[in-house]
Design a protein around this motif. Structure first.
Motif, PDB file in Angstrom:
ATOM      1  N   GLY A  93     -38.187 -35.247  -8.713  1.00 39.03           N
ATOM      2  CA  GLY A  93     -36.923 -35.669  -9.488  1.00 39.03           C
ATOM      3  C   GLY A  93     -35.919 -34.509  -9.537  1.00 39.03           C
ATOM      4  O   GLY A  93     -35.660 -33.751  -8.497  1.00 39.03           O
ATOM      5  N   CYS A  94     -35.476 -34.272 -10.896  1.00 40.44           N
ATOM      6  CA  CYS A  94     -34.518 -33.138 -10.991  1.00 40.44           C
ATOM      7  C   CYS A  94     -35.278 -31.704 -10.827  1.00 40.44           C
ATOM      8  O   CYS A  94     -36.189 -31.682 -11.492  1.00 40.44           O
ATOM      9  N   ALA A  95     -34.690 -31.040  -9.628  1.00 38.58           N
ATOM     10  CA  ALA A  95     -35.653 -29.631  -9.558  1.00 38.58           C
ATOM     11  C   ALA A  95     -35.649 -28.957 -10.957  1.00 38.58           C
ATOM     12  O   ALA A  95     -36.275 -28.007 -10.820  1.00 38.58           O
ATOM     13  N   PHE A  96     -34.809 -29.230 -11.626  1.00 43.22           N
ATOM     14  CA  PHE A  96     -34.593 -28.147 -12.915  1.00 43.22           C
ATOM     15  C   PHE A  96     -35.400 -28.874 -14.073  1.00 43.22           C
ATOM     16  O   PHE A  96     -35.838 -28.241 -15.019  1.00 43.22           O
ATOM     17  N   HIS A  97     -36.127 -29.867 -14.087  1.00 49.59           N
ATOM     18  CA  HIS A  97     -36.875 -30.708 -14.939  1.00 49.59           C
ATOM     19  C   HIS A  97     -37.766 -29.818 -15.739  1.00 49.59           C
ATOM     20  O   HIS A  97     -37.990 -29.647 -17.043  1.00 49.59           O
ATOM     21  N   PRO A  98     -38.830 -28.823 -14.678  1.00 45.72           N
ATOM     22  CA  PRO A  98     -39.556 -28.058 -15.725  1.00 45.72           C
ATOM     23  C   PRO A  98     -39.082 -26.912 -16.830  1.00 45.72           C
ATOM     24  O   PRO A  98     -39.643 -26.813 -17.636  1.00 45.72           O
ATOM     25  N   ARG A  99     -37.710 -26.747 -16.400  1.00 47.20           N
ATOM     26  CA  ARG A  99     -37.286 -25.728 -17.476  1.00 47.20           C
ATOM     27  C   ARG A  99     -36.178 -26.282 -18.297  1.00 47.20           C
ATOM     28  O   ARG A  99     -35.570 -25.743 -19.221  1.00 47.20           O
ATOM     29  N   CYS A 100     -35.957 -27.677 -18.349  1.00 45.11           N
ATOM     30  CA  CYS A 100     -34.779 -28.304 -18.717  1.00 45.11           C
ATOM     31  C   CYS A 100     -35.219 -28.644 -20.191  1.00 45.11           C
ATOM     32  O   CYS A 100     -36.087 -29.435 -20.309  1.00 45.11           O
ATOM     33  N   PRO A 101     -34.269 -28.470 -21.239  1.00 43.25           N
ATOM     34  CA  PRO A 101     -34.733 -28.736 -22.564  1.00 43.25           C
ATOM     35  C   PRO A 101     -34.594 -30.315 -23.084  1.00 43.25           C
ATOM     36  O   PRO A 101     -35.222 -30.808 -23.740  1.00 43.25           O
TER      37      PRO A 101
ATOM     38  N   ARG B 145     -36.929 -39.995 -16.916  1.00 47.76           N
ATOM     39  CA  ARG B 145     -36.061 -40.305 -15.623  1.00 47.76           C
ATOM     40  C   ARG B 145     -35.995 -39.055 -14.548  1.00 47.76           C
ATOM     41  O   ARG B 145     -35.962 -38.954 -13.363  1.00 47.76           O
ATOM     42  N   CYS B 146     -35.729 -38.037 -15.339  1.00 43.14           N
ATOM     43  CA  CYS B 146     -35.473 -36.733 -14.626  1.00 43.14           C
ATOM     44  C   CYS B 146     -36.925 -36.264 -13.858  1.00 43.14           C
ATOM     45  O   CYS B 146     -36.591 -35.809 -12.678  1.00 43.14           O
ATOM     46  N   ARG B 147     -37.928 -36.607 -14.043  1.00 48.25           N
ATOM     47  CA  ARG B 147     -39.078 -36.278 -13.439  1.00 48.25           C
ATOM     48  C   ARG B 147     -39.287 -37.158 -12.116  1.00 48.25           C
ATOM     49  O   ARG B 147     -39.870 -36.650 -11.331  1.00 48.25           O
TER      50      ARG B 147
ATOM     51  N   ALA C 146     -24.572 -32.653 -11.352  1.00 44.40           N
ATOM     52  CA  ALA C 146     -25.778 -33.407 -10.979  1.00 44.40           C
ATOM     53  C   ALA C 146     -26.901 -33.094 -11.928  1.00 44.40           C
ATOM     54  O   ALA C 146     -27.573 -32.490 -11.892  1.00 44.40           O
ATOM     55  N   CYS C 147     -26.508 -34.190 -12.878  1.00 44.50           N
ATOM     56  CA  CYS C 147     -27.528 -34.279 -14.019  1.00 44.50           C
ATOM     57  C   CYS C 147     -27.369 -35.732 -14.566  1.00 44.50           C
ATOM     58  O   CYS C 147     -26.395 -36.217 -14.736  1.00 44.50           O
ATOM     59  N   HIS C 148     -28.427 -36.166 -14.865  1.00 41.88           N
ATOM     60  CA  HIS C 148     -28.691 -37.414 -15.457  1.00 41.88           C
ATOM     61  C   HIS C 148     -27.966 -37.825 -16.915  1.00 41.88           C
ATOM     62  O   HIS C 148     -27.283 -38.892 -17.325  1.00 41.88           O
ATOM     63  N   LEU C 149     -27.845 -36.659 -17.654  1.00 38.86           N
ATOM     64  CA  LEU C 149     -27.203 -36.591 -18.939  1.00 38.86           C
ATOM     65  C   LEU C 149     -25.605 -36.378 -18.877  1.00 38.86           C
ATOM     66  O   LEU C 149     -25.071 -36.071 -19.850  1.00 38.86           O
TER      67      LEU C 149
HETATM   68  S1  SF4 Z   1     -31.273 -33.566 -18.115  1.00 32.61           S
HETATM   69 FE1  SF4 Z   1     -30.351 -33.073 -16.333  1.00 32.61          FE
HETATM   70  S2  SF4 Z   1     -30.845 -30.985 -15.519  1.00 32.61           S
HETATM   71 FE2  SF4 Z   1     -32.235 -31.895 -17.437  1.00 32.61          FE
HETATM   72  S3  SF4 Z   1     -33.880 -32.500 -15.869  1.00 32.61           S
HETATM   73 FE3  SF4 Z   1     -32.609 -34.125 -16.468  1.00 32.61          FE
HETATM   74  S4  SF4 Z   1     -31.221 -34.225 -14.838  1.00 32.61           S
HETATM   75 FE4  SF4 Z   1     -32.289 -32.301 -14.507  1.00 32.61          FE
END
Ligand code: SF4
Ligand SMILES: Nc1ncnc2c1ncn2[C@@H]1O[C@H](COP(=O)(O)OP(=O)(O)O)[C@@H](O)[C@H]1O
Ligand SMILES: [Mg+2]
Lengths: 332, 275
Positions: A292-300, A305-307, A323-326
């Motif tokens: 999924g989103c490479a940032f998801h393990p660190r993303c608050p 969906r991100c995973r 590049a972010c779902h939100l």
């Molecule tokens: S919110 Fe955005 S940045 Fe955070 S995990 Fe989802 S897609 Fe990635």
């Protein structure tokens, strides 16, 4: 900085869907592990701008820079410099093109051959490119040394007789000998003392105006990138996650990673609310990239969906890509 | 240049080698020049007037034999080391430059070489080639190739990754120019270090082969041969083997000091320019 919209929008360089994979041996037999240092990365650099590229160390900035410089071939994708694709030029055409794209590396101690005198260092690119005669080369060398404020009686000295700042100014002068139009500055001031840093940054800004250059300014340090650049691309894990004009980016951050970078700056911008929690988990492994989103393990803000699904880089307003779902809602 | 002379190892090693080379070169002037005629009535004379190092079993003047022997031993060592340096440097830079399969295959061949003790390799090659003054340098030099190979390869690999070689590529420089202008000049000081210690090693190898009876055949004196002849009469006349051994030891010491000295002299410089 009053450019007509016409020239301001002229493209100098356009990279599309660049990929670069590296493999490392596992130490067990011939089995190799491979990982992407740069992944499906596209960007456009306009004539006369300073394009900033920021991201943590190891995210692929230097790999991208060396592909744009033609030092490494991308595994796929194209790099158009003024319309010419430098990924499949003949070697003579590539040599010709090298005059236009030059670079300054991070470490001025490493980028100067310790056995060359200052004159030999400055003369090397001119000799390689067959620019002569000797008097003309000397003339070019002296005028450039003057521009970067290195006395001409240094010509017969060796790099180890120069200070760090002088060496980096020498690297800049060398990069300018072939009258390039585009300079890739990869961490060009990161190895310098703070006082010297300011001096070199100002020199770079002056040279850019005087010689009508375009810069790709790469650094892991957002505060310097923010100071230098017109537009900023934030890179994470081999991809660009947010790209916008500097002012737009400071006003309207949309990617959680960009936000974290701004928060980590020594002097946080008072405009940014500080309630976002600092990013905790470590940098994920390149070899086992998170799905999924490479940032998801660190993303608050990570959701299910991100995973599962990697976000596309989309334009959410004029010239602002995220590049972010939100990304459709601003982060509060 | 001045700072080179501040390095004690370089100075002592250099002076030692210079003295020995000078003695060896001046042999026709400072010895009788006759190193081979047998004079049995005068055998096993102790050092004294006329025979500063005494005489050996055949009544030959040991001083003369050692100085003339030095000509053989030193030139064999120089040829052997030059051979190893040229081959090793060439193979090492090619191996590092091409990488991949070429590097792998060359590397394994060198591993095989290095898995034998050097003296054993010399012996085997010496037996195959039927040692003579002309071929001796091959049997001593070939086993030294891996020393130069390893040093050149690892240095080439690291210099290739240095910023200044990348900068040269980005200016449009081809591989030939990079090897000749950037890589070899930066490897050269390291070659000097290895050269010096290889010289010591080759002198010692020649003497060991001579001592074991696989050296340069009679009657040409080489240090190895002089020691070999002297060893049978170690107790009747220790001066033959003793003085030859002393010359060998001093020469090896000189080259080792020089090598270490050059390395120490270069190191801080290299460190300064790397940091
Ligand atoms: S919110 Fe955005 S940045 Fe955070 S995990 Fe989802 S897609 Fe990635
Ligand atoms: N030649 C290479 N071989 C293998 N891996 C590499 C090579 N160059 C870079 N990498 C890897 O690619 C990733 C990105 O590196 P780099 O582009 O240097 O990042 P940055 O400049 O952002 O710090 C890192 O994980 C790095 O280890
Ligand atoms: Mg980098």
């Amino acid at each position: 900085m009053t450019q007509s919209t016409n020239t301001a929008d002229q493209l100098l360089l356009k990279a599309e869907y660049l990929n670069k994979k590296f493999s490392i041996s596992t130490g067990r037999g011939f089995k190799k592990l491979s990982y992407y240092a740069v992944r499906d990365l596209s960007l456009e650099i306009k004539k006369g701008e300073i394009f900033g590229l920021v991201g943590e160390s190891g995210c692929g900035k230097s790999t991208l820079g060396s592909m744009l410089l033609g030092l490494q071939k991308p595994d796929s994708g194209s790099i158009l410099f003024e319309g010419k694709d430098l990924t499949n030029l003949s070697s003579s055409k590539l040599k010709e093109l090298r005059k236009d794209i030059q670079t300054v590396f991070q470490d001025p101690y490493d980028s100067l051959d310790p056995r060359f005198t200052i004159r030999q260092i400055m003369e090397e690119p001119l000799i390689i490119q067959g620019i002569g005669p000797a008097e003309k080369r000397t003339e070019i060398i002296l005028s450039l040394l003057d521009r970067v404020d290195i006395p001409s009686d240094f010509l017969s000295r060796y790099p180890h007789q120069l200070s760090g700042g002088q060496r980096q100014r020498l690297c800049i002068a060398r990069a300018l000998t072939l009258s390039p139009r585009f300079l890739i500055l990869d961490e060009a001031v990161s190895a310098l003392d703070v006082s010297v840093q300011a001096q070199v940054i100002n020199l770079l800004l002056d040279l850019k105006e005087q010689l009508e250059l375009t810069y790709l300014f790469i650094s892991h340090d957002l505060s310097i990138v923010k100071f230098m650049s017109d537009r900023i691309a934030v890179m994470y894990f081999g991809r660009i996650v947010e790209l916008a004009d500097k002012h737009e980016l400071s006003r309207n951050i949309r990617h959680p990673y960009t936000k974290a970078l701004f928060l980590a700056m020594p002097e946080p911008d008072p405009d940014i609310p500080v309630e976002v929690n600092h990013i905790e988990a470590g940098v994920p492994s390149l070899i086992n990239p998170p799905g999924g989103c490479a940032f998801h393990p660190r993303c608050p803000y990570a959701t299910d969906r991100c995973r599962k699904e990697a976000p596309e880089l989309r334009e959410i307003s004029e010239g602002h890509l995220v590049a972010c779902h939100l990304a459709c809602e601003p982060i509060s | 240049m001045k700072s080179i002379l501040k390095n004690k190892q370089i100075v002592i090693g250099g002076v030692l080698i210079l003295l020995i080379v000078l003695l060896v070169l001046l042999a026709p002037l400072i010895t009788s020049g006759d190193y081979s005629s047998v004079d049995l009535p005068n055998k096993h004379l102790a050092p004294g007037p006329g025979h500063p190092f005494g005489t050996d079993y055949y009544g030959r003047d040991v001083w003369t034999r050692i100085l003339y022997g030095g000509r053989i031993s030193l030139s064999v060592a120089v040829c052997a080391t030059l051979l190893a340096a040229v081959c090793g440097t060439l193979i090492g830079s090619v191996s590092a430059y091409f990488g991949g399969a070429v590097d792998f295959i060359i590397g394994r061949i060198m591993d095989v070489f290095m898995s034998f003790p050097m003296l054993l390799s010399s012996l085997i090659i010496g037996i195959i080639l039927k040692a003579s003054v002309r071929t001796m340098f091959l049997s001593i030099g070939i086993p030294c190739i891996p020393m130069f190979y390893r040093m050149t390869r690892s240095n080439t690999l690291s210099i290739r990754e240095r910023g200044f070689t990348k900068a040269a590529v980005s200016m449009g420089s081809g591989p030939m120019r990079i090897v000749l202008r950037h890589i070899l000049p930066n490897v050269l000081p390291h070659i000097l270090v290895v050269f010096s210690s290889a010289m010591g090693g080759c002198i010692l190898a020649e003497s060991s082969l001579g001592f074991l009876g696989f050296g340069i055949p009679q009657p040409t004196p080489s240090w190895g041969l002089v020691v070999n002849e002297g060893k049978s009469f170690m107790f009747q006349c220790p001066w033959t083997a003793g003085f030859a051994g002393l010359f060998i030891a001093l020469t090896v010491l000189g080259f080792n000091l020089l090598g270490d000295g050059i390395r120490d002299y270069l190191d801080p410089k290299i460190r300064n320019s790397y940091l």
